[in-house]
Scaffold this active site. Structure first.
Site, PDB file in Angstrom:
ATOM      1  N   CYS A  22       0.865  -1.194   0.000  1.00 17.16           N
ATOM      2  CA  CYS A  22       0.000   0.000   0.000  1.00 17.16           C
ATOM      3  C   CYS A  22       0.895   1.236   0.000  1.00 17.16           C
ATOM      4  O   CYS A  22       1.714   1.417   0.902  1.00 17.16           O
ATOM      5  CB  CYS A  22      -0.929   0.011   1.207  1.00 17.16           C
ATOM      6  SG  CYS A  22      -1.806   1.588   1.387  1.00 17.16           S
ATOM      7  N   HIS A  77      -6.416   3.213   0.287  1.00 14.85           N
ATOM      8  CA  HIS A  77      -6.152   3.539   1.696  1.00 14.85           C
ATOM      9  C   HIS A  77      -6.914   4.839   1.933  1.00 14.85           C
ATOM     10  O   HIS A  77      -6.669   5.836   1.230  1.00 14.85           O
ATOM     11  CB  HIS A  77      -4.642   3.709   1.917  1.00 14.85           C
ATOM     12  CG  HIS A  77      -4.233   4.043   3.327  1.00 14.85           C
ATOM     13  ND1 HIS A  77      -3.270   3.321   4.019  1.00 14.85           N
ATOM     14  CD2 HIS A  77      -4.623   5.034   4.157  1.00 14.85           C
ATOM     15  CE1 HIS A  77      -3.096   3.848   5.225  1.00 14.85           C
ATOM     16  NE2 HIS A  77      -3.919   4.900   5.328  1.00 14.85           N
ATOM     17  N   HIS A 124      -8.370   8.242   2.344  1.00 14.14           N
ATOM     18  CA  HIS A 124      -7.726   9.558   2.345  1.00 14.14           C
ATOM     19  C   HIS A 124      -8.741  10.626   1.972  1.00 14.14           C
ATOM     20  O   HIS A 124      -9.683  10.367   1.227  1.00 14.14           O
ATOM     21  CB  HIS A 124      -6.535   9.603   1.376  1.00 14.14           C
ATOM     22  CG  HIS A 124      -6.851   9.172  -0.031  1.00 14.14           C
ATOM     23  ND1 HIS A 124      -6.966   7.853  -0.390  1.00 14.14           N
ATOM     24  CD2 HIS A 124      -7.096   9.892  -1.143  1.00 14.14           C
ATOM     25  CE1 HIS A 124      -7.252   7.772  -1.679  1.00 14.14           C
ATOM     26  NE2 HIS A 124      -7.349   8.989  -2.164  1.00 14.14           N
TER      27      HIS A 124
HETATM   28  P1  5GP Z   1      -7.555   8.933  -5.288  1.00 18.47           P
HETATM   29  O1  5GP Z   1      -7.682   8.986  -6.781  1.00 18.47           O
HETATM   30  O2  5GP Z   1      -7.284   7.530  -4.797  1.00 18.47           O
HETATM   31  O3  5GP Z   1      -8.686   9.602  -4.559  1.00 18.47           O
HETATM   32  O4  5GP Z   1      -6.313   9.829  -4.943  1.00 18.47           O
HETATM   33  C1  5GP Z   1      -5.016   9.345  -4.837  1.00 18.47           C
HETATM   34  C2  5GP Z   1      -4.112  10.549  -4.839  1.00 18.47           C
HETATM   35  O5  5GP Z   1      -2.850  10.124  -4.379  1.00 18.47           O
HETATM   36  C3  5GP Z   1      -3.902  11.152  -6.218  1.00 18.47           C
HETATM   37  O6  5GP Z   1      -4.313  12.526  -6.197  1.00 18.47           O
HETATM   38  C4  5GP Z   1      -2.409  10.999  -6.466  1.00 18.47           C
HETATM   39  O7  5GP Z   1      -1.834  12.103  -7.133  1.00 18.47           O
HETATM   40  C5  5GP Z   1      -1.853  10.827  -5.056  1.00 18.47           C
HETATM   41  N1  5GP Z   1      -0.635  10.019  -4.987  1.00 18.47           N
HETATM   42  C6  5GP Z   1      -0.432   8.800  -5.562  1.00 18.47           C
HETATM   43  N2  5GP Z   1       0.796   8.335  -5.259  1.00 18.47           N
HETATM   44  C7  5GP Z   1       1.370   9.287  -4.469  1.00 18.47           C
HETATM   45  C8  5GP Z   1       2.656   9.384  -3.852  1.00 18.47           C
HETATM   46  O8  5GP Z   1       3.523   8.499  -3.936  1.00 18.47           O
HETATM   47  N3  5GP Z   1       2.911  10.501  -3.124  1.00 18.47           N
HETATM   48  C9  5GP Z   1       1.979  11.509  -2.980  1.00 18.47           C
HETATM   49  N4  5GP Z   1       2.336  12.569  -2.256  1.00 18.47           N
HETATM   50  N5  5GP Z   1       0.760  11.447  -3.562  1.00 18.47           N
HETATM   51  C10 5GP Z   1       0.463  10.354  -4.291  1.00 18.47           C
HETATM   52 ZN    ZN Z   2      -2.397   1.486   3.557  1.00 15.97          ZN
END
Ligand code: 5GP
Ligand code: ZN
Length: 114
Positions: free
Chosen positions: A4, A98, A100
């Site tokens: 993860c 995860h 967020h």
């Molecule tokens: P989701 O699409 O799951 O709601 O958002 C995931 C977010 O995590 C995305 O906006 C993406 O840019 C961010 N993200 C993915 N991998 C990383 C990482 O390794 N570091 C950081 N700081 N953000 C990440």
């Molecule tokens: Zn996790």
């Protein structure tokens, strides 16, 4: 949890630009910001998404929401306003499984959500 990406950020395996942490949560800048301010706040405990919250784990969501106003102040967006979003599952556009919360601000955001 193994594999993860956010658990790896939490345990320090992957670096991040941290903006806040305490014993239960970590907030850091999104690697691919969609607004001038784009921060993610995550529980340190691996919870897959808001769909996995229940009576006991929802306390972490309450804790996260209790910290967001202070984080927004620190980020300079408390007065101008901002948006808090959590994506859930495939149709919700969740890329990282995860829990967020995105904190987005620093410009007038689009009105459309869907
Ligand atoms: P989701 O699409 O799951 O709601 O958002 C995931 C977010 O995590 C995305 O906006 C993406 O840019 C961010 N993200 C993915 N991998 C990383 C990482 O390794 N570091 C950081 N700081 N953000 C990440
Ligand atoms: Zn996790």
């Amino acid at each position: 949890m193994k594999d993860c990406i956010f658990c790896k950020i939490i345990n320090g395996e992957i670096p991040c630009s941290m903006v806040y942490q305490d014993e239960r949560v970590l907030a850091f800048r999104d690697i691919n910001p969609l607004a001038p301010v784009h921060v993610l706040i995550v529980p340190k405990q691996h919870i897959e998404s808001a769909q996995a919250l229940n009576e006991s784990t929802s306390q972490i969501a309450a804790h996260i929401f209790s910290k967001i106003p202070g984080i927004a102040k620190e980020l300079g967006i408390a007065e101008s306003g901002y948006r808090v979003i959590t994506n859930i599952g495939k149709d919700g556009g969740q890329a990282v499984p995860h829990l967020h919360f995105h904190i987005l601000g620093g410009r007038k955001l689009e009105t459309a959500l869907g």
